[in-house]
Design a protein around this motif. Structure first.
Motif, PDB file in Angstrom:
ATOM      1  N   SER A  57      92.642  50.193  58.941  1.00 14.99           N
ATOM      2  CA  SER A  57      91.996  49.335  59.944  1.00 14.99           C
ATOM      3  C   SER A  57      92.738  49.386  61.083  1.00 14.99           C
ATOM      4  O   SER A  57      93.902  49.772  61.379  1.00 14.99           O
ATOM      5  CB  SER A  57      92.554  48.480  59.726  1.00 14.99           C
ATOM      6  N   ALA A  58      92.158  48.762  62.125  1.00 12.56           N
ATOM      7  CA  ALA A  58      92.955  48.111  63.679  1.00 12.56           C
ATOM      8  C   ALA A  58      94.344  47.917  62.708  1.00 12.56           C
ATOM      9  O   ALA A  58      94.176  46.681  61.724  1.00 12.56           O
ATOM     10  CB  ALA A  58      91.354  48.086  64.317  1.00 12.56           C
ATOM     11  N   ILE A  59      95.299  47.990  64.517  1.00 11.79           N
ATOM     12  CA  ILE A  59      96.305  46.804  64.177  1.00 11.79           C
ATOM     13  C   ILE A  59      95.600  45.661  65.591  1.00 11.79           C
ATOM     14  O   ILE A  59      95.654  45.990  65.817  1.00 11.79           O
ATOM     15  CB  ILE A  59      97.701  47.835  64.696  1.00 11.79           C
ATOM     16  N   PRO A  60      95.694  44.204  64.721  1.00 13.04           N
ATOM     17  CA  PRO A  60      95.765  43.494  66.133  1.00 13.04           C
ATOM     18  C   PRO A  60      96.338  43.610  66.711  1.00 13.04           C
ATOM     19  O   PRO A  60      97.688  43.175  66.672  1.00 13.04           O
ATOM     20  CB  PRO A  60      95.846  41.715  65.084  1.00 13.04           C
ATOM     21  N   ASP A  61      96.471  43.185  68.171  1.00 12.63           N
ATOM     22  CA  ASP A  61      96.405  42.723  69.555  1.00 12.63           C
ATOM     23  C   ASP A  61      97.200  43.950  70.049  1.00 12.63           C
ATOM     24  O   ASP A  61      97.871  44.390  70.367  1.00 12.63           O
ATOM     25  CB  ASP A  61      97.743  41.733  69.786  1.00 12.63           C
ATOM     26  N   HIS A  62      97.016  45.002  69.339  1.00 10.20           N
ATOM     27  CA  HIS A  62      97.559  46.750  70.158  1.00 10.20           C
ATOM     28  C   HIS A  62      96.200  47.462  70.604  1.00 10.20           C
ATOM     29  O   HIS A  62      95.155  46.958  69.972  1.00 10.20           O
ATOM     30  CB  HIS A  62      97.861  47.235  68.897  1.00 10.20           C
ATOM     31  N   SER A  63      96.233  48.267  71.379  1.00 13.18           N
ATOM     32  CA  SER A  63      96.316  49.753  71.366  1.00 13.18           C
ATOM     33  C   SER A  63      96.677  51.032  70.865  1.00 13.18           C
ATOM     34  O   SER A  63      97.522  51.019  71.358  1.00 13.18           O
ATOM     35  CB  SER A  63      95.729  49.993  73.447  1.00 13.18           C
ATOM     36  N   TRP A  64      95.530  51.430  69.670  1.00  9.46           N
ATOM     37  CA  TRP A  64      95.800  52.672  69.589  1.00  9.46           C
ATOM     38  C   TRP A  64      94.998  53.234  68.884  1.00  9.46           C
ATOM     39  O   TRP A  64      93.723  53.116  69.417  1.00  9.46           O
ATOM     40  CB  TRP A  64      97.215  52.021  68.076  1.00  9.46           C
ATOM     41  N   PHE A  65      95.415  53.572  67.698  1.00 13.50           N
ATOM     42  CA  PHE A  65      94.655  55.218  67.784  1.00 13.50           C
ATOM     43  C   PHE A  65      94.802  55.620  65.961  1.00 13.50           C
ATOM     44  O   PHE A  65      95.843  54.784  65.236  1.00 13.50           O
ATOM     45  CB  PHE A  65      93.863  56.078  68.237  1.00 13.50           C
ATOM     46  N   ASN A  66      93.064  55.282  64.873  1.00 14.80           N
ATOM     47  CA  ASN A  66      93.297  56.154  63.546  1.00 14.80           C
ATOM     48  C   ASN A  66      92.748  57.138  63.266  1.00 14.80           C
ATOM     49  O   ASN A  66      91.683  58.190  64.364  1.00 14.80           O
ATOM     50  CB  ASN A  66      92.603  54.531  62.789  1.00 14.80           C
ATOM     51  N   ILE A  67      92.842  57.695  62.282  1.00 15.90           N
ATOM     52  CA  ILE A  67      92.795  59.377  61.903  1.00 15.90           C
ATOM     53  C   ILE A  67      91.715  59.097  60.868  1.00 15.90           C
ATOM     54  O   ILE A  67      92.507  58.765  59.594  1.00 15.90           O
ATOM     55  CB  ILE A  67      94.158  60.342  62.057  1.00 15.90           C
ATOM     56  N   PRO A  68      91.029  59.426  60.500  1.00 21.74           N
ATOM     57  CA  PRO A  68      89.738  59.468  58.976  1.00 21.74           C
ATOM     58  C   PRO A  68      90.900  60.296  58.279  1.00 21.74           C
ATOM     59  O   PRO A  68      91.469  61.389  58.425  1.00 21.74           O
ATOM     60  CB  PRO A  68      88.273  60.153  59.220  1.00 21.74           C
ATOM     61  N   LYS A  69      90.468  59.529  56.782  1.00 21.71           N
ATOM     62  CA  LYS A  69      91.889  60.648  55.718  1.00 21.71           C
ATOM     63  C   LYS A  69      91.180  61.411  55.051  1.00 21.71           C
ATOM     64  O   LYS A  69      91.668  62.475  54.253  1.00 21.71           O
ATOM     65  CB  LYS A  69      91.829  59.592  55.010  1.00 21.71           C
ATOM     66  N   SER A  70      90.137  62.243  55.509  1.00 20.25           N
ATOM     67  CA  SER A  70      89.740  63.435  55.204  1.00 20.25           C
ATOM     68  C   SER A  70      88.487  64.551  56.484  1.00 20.25           C
ATOM     69  O   SER A  70      88.283  63.054  57.113  1.00 20.25           O
ATOM     70  CB  SER A  70      88.632  63.177  53.815  1.00 20.25           C
ATOM     71  N   ASP A  71      88.582  65.647  56.489  1.00 20.64           N
ATOM     72  CA  ASP A  71      86.734  65.715  57.517  1.00 20.64           C
ATOM     73  C   ASP A  71      86.160  64.761  57.448  1.00 20.64           C
ATOM     74  O   ASP A  71      85.890  64.718  56.293  1.00 20.64           O
ATOM     75  CB  ASP A  71      87.065  67.101  56.641  1.00 20.64           C
ATOM     76  N   ALA A  72      85.578  64.741  58.518  1.00 21.81           N
ATOM     77  CA  ALA A  72      84.091  64.064  58.783  1.00 21.81           C
ATOM     78  C   ALA A  72      83.673  64.307  59.380  1.00 21.81           C
ATOM     79  O   ALA A  72      84.179  64.599  60.672  1.00 21.81           O
ATOM     80  CB  ALA A  72      85.018  62.189  58.571  1.00 21.81           C
ATOM     81  N   ARG A  73      81.888  64.217  59.602  1.00 23.54           N
ATOM     82  CA  ARG A  73      81.460  64.158  61.205  1.00 23.54           C
ATOM     83  C   ARG A  73      81.815  63.034  61.471  1.00 23.54           C
ATOM     84  O   ARG A  73      81.411  61.762  61.617  1.00 23.54           O
ATOM     85  CB  ARG A  73      79.774  64.341  60.383  1.00 23.54           C
ATOM     86  N   LEU A  74      81.197  63.761  62.775  1.00 23.22           N
ATOM     87  CA  LEU A  74      80.481  61.545  63.917  1.00 23.22           C
ATOM     88  C   LEU A  74      79.057  60.817  63.471  1.00 23.22           C
ATOM     89  O   LEU A  74      78.400  61.983  63.874  1.00 23.22           O
ATOM     90  CB  LEU A  74      81.069  61.443  65.784  1.00 23.22           C
ATOM     91  N   ARG A  75      78.732  59.803  63.435  1.00 24.14           N
ATOM     92  CA  ARG A  75      77.624  60.226  63.548  1.00 24.14           C
ATOM     93  C   ARG A  75      77.621  58.899  64.923  1.00 24.14           C
ATOM     94  O   ARG A  75      78.015  57.035  64.140  1.00 24.14           O
ATOM     95  CB  ARG A  75      76.942  59.128  62.304  1.00 24.14           C
ATOM     96  N   PHE A  76      77.245  58.935  65.888  1.00 19.80           N
ATOM     97  CA  PHE A  76      76.775  58.656  67.013  1.00 19.80           C
ATOM     98  C   PHE A  76      76.026  56.725  67.024  1.00 19.80           C
ATOM     99  O   PHE A  76      75.107  57.444  66.763  1.00 19.80           O
ATOM    100  CB  PHE A  76      77.036  58.905  68.124  1.00 19.80           C
ATOM    101  N   ALA A  77      75.934  56.608  66.264  1.00 21.67           N
ATOM    102  CA  ALA A  77      75.196  55.064  65.873  1.00 21.67           C
ATOM    103  C   ALA A  77      74.284  54.475  66.925  1.00 21.67           C
ATOM    104  O   ALA A  77      73.478  53.485  66.453  1.00 21.67           O
ATOM    105  CB  ALA A  77      75.602  54.140  64.811  1.00 21.67           C
ATOM    106  N   ASP A  78      73.857  54.628  68.043  1.00 19.27           N
ATOM    107  CA  ASP A  78      73.942  54.171  69.553  1.00 19.27           C
ATOM    108  C   ASP A  78      72.521  54.250  68.558  1.00 19.27           C
ATOM    109  O   ASP A  78      72.109  55.541  68.850  1.00 19.27           O
ATOM    110  CB  ASP A  78      73.988  53.873  70.011  1.00 19.27           C
TER     111      ASP A  78
END
Length: 204
Positions: A57-78
């Motif tokens: 999950s995101a951390i409230p009131d923070h600017s940061w990043f997270n990493i998927p917990k496995s290999d994953a593809r990106l589906r840009f959902a626009d």
């Protein structure tokens, strides 16, 4: 109908059935790939609910990043500018105020040979063109192409290939590729691709 003709018909039907099953299996395998499905600027939790890959999950009131917990593809959902990448091992999703701010990833699970690198890049560029993305800053950064000039540039360990694309006034992306020393394969030319996506900043 002769026995031989009957056997030929049955064999033909069997070939068609096997081909259909193989195609269906490939579709199922592709759909089973873990994916992060997102749109830049949307609530981070909406991305988590839509994605099949696990990510913190995101951390409230923070600017940061997270990493998927496995290999994953990106589906840009626009719905207009969407595209899909190959599986990625390096993959970060940045957030600010619990909204997706940007993505930075390498759309590969290992350093690639040059032919495979160009195949991935040209497929992505083809998806972008079909979805309405346009290349920008072409005087300095022409789009990637499978040409002797591009191959020579990528083979040069002192150079990095770069291209920039924009989707209307909504998003921009940066695509980089460069030669990489893979200690597991010291005699081979291997390459890394980097893709970064963020909101458009009005760069011409």
């Amino acid at each position: 109908m002769s026995l031989m003709h009957h056997l030929r018909c049955r064999r033909g039907i069997l070939v068609v059935v096997v081909a259909c099953l193989l195609t269906l299996s490939a579709i199922v395998l592709l759909s089973d790939d873990p994916e992060i499905a997102l749109v830049i600027g949307e609530p981070y939790e909406a991305m988590r609910q839509r994605s099949s890959a696990s990510i913190d999950s995101a951390i409230p009131d923070h600017s940061w990043f997270n990493i998927p917990k496995s290999d994953a593809r990106l589906r840009f959902a626009d719905p207009q500018f969407g595209f899909v990448t190959p599986l990625a091992r390096f993959f970060t999703v940045s957030f600010t105020d619990e909204k997706v701010r940007s993505v930075r990833m390498s759309p590969q699970i290992e350093p690639l040979l040059l032919d495979d690198t160009l195949k991935v890049i040209l497929d992505l560029q083809d998806q972008w063109r079909k979805a309405g993305w346009v290349p920008i800053r072409l005087n300095d950064y022409p789009s990637f192409a499978d040409t002797p000039q591009w191959r020579a540039q990528l083979r040069d360990v002192n150079k990095v290939g770069a291209a920039y694309w924009r989707a209307g006034d909504k998003y921009q992306l940066m695509l980089l590729a460069h030669r990489f020393k893979d200690n597991r394969r010291p005699t081979e030319e291997r390459y890394l691709i980097t893709l970064g996506i963020h909101r458009s900043r009005g760069v011409q």
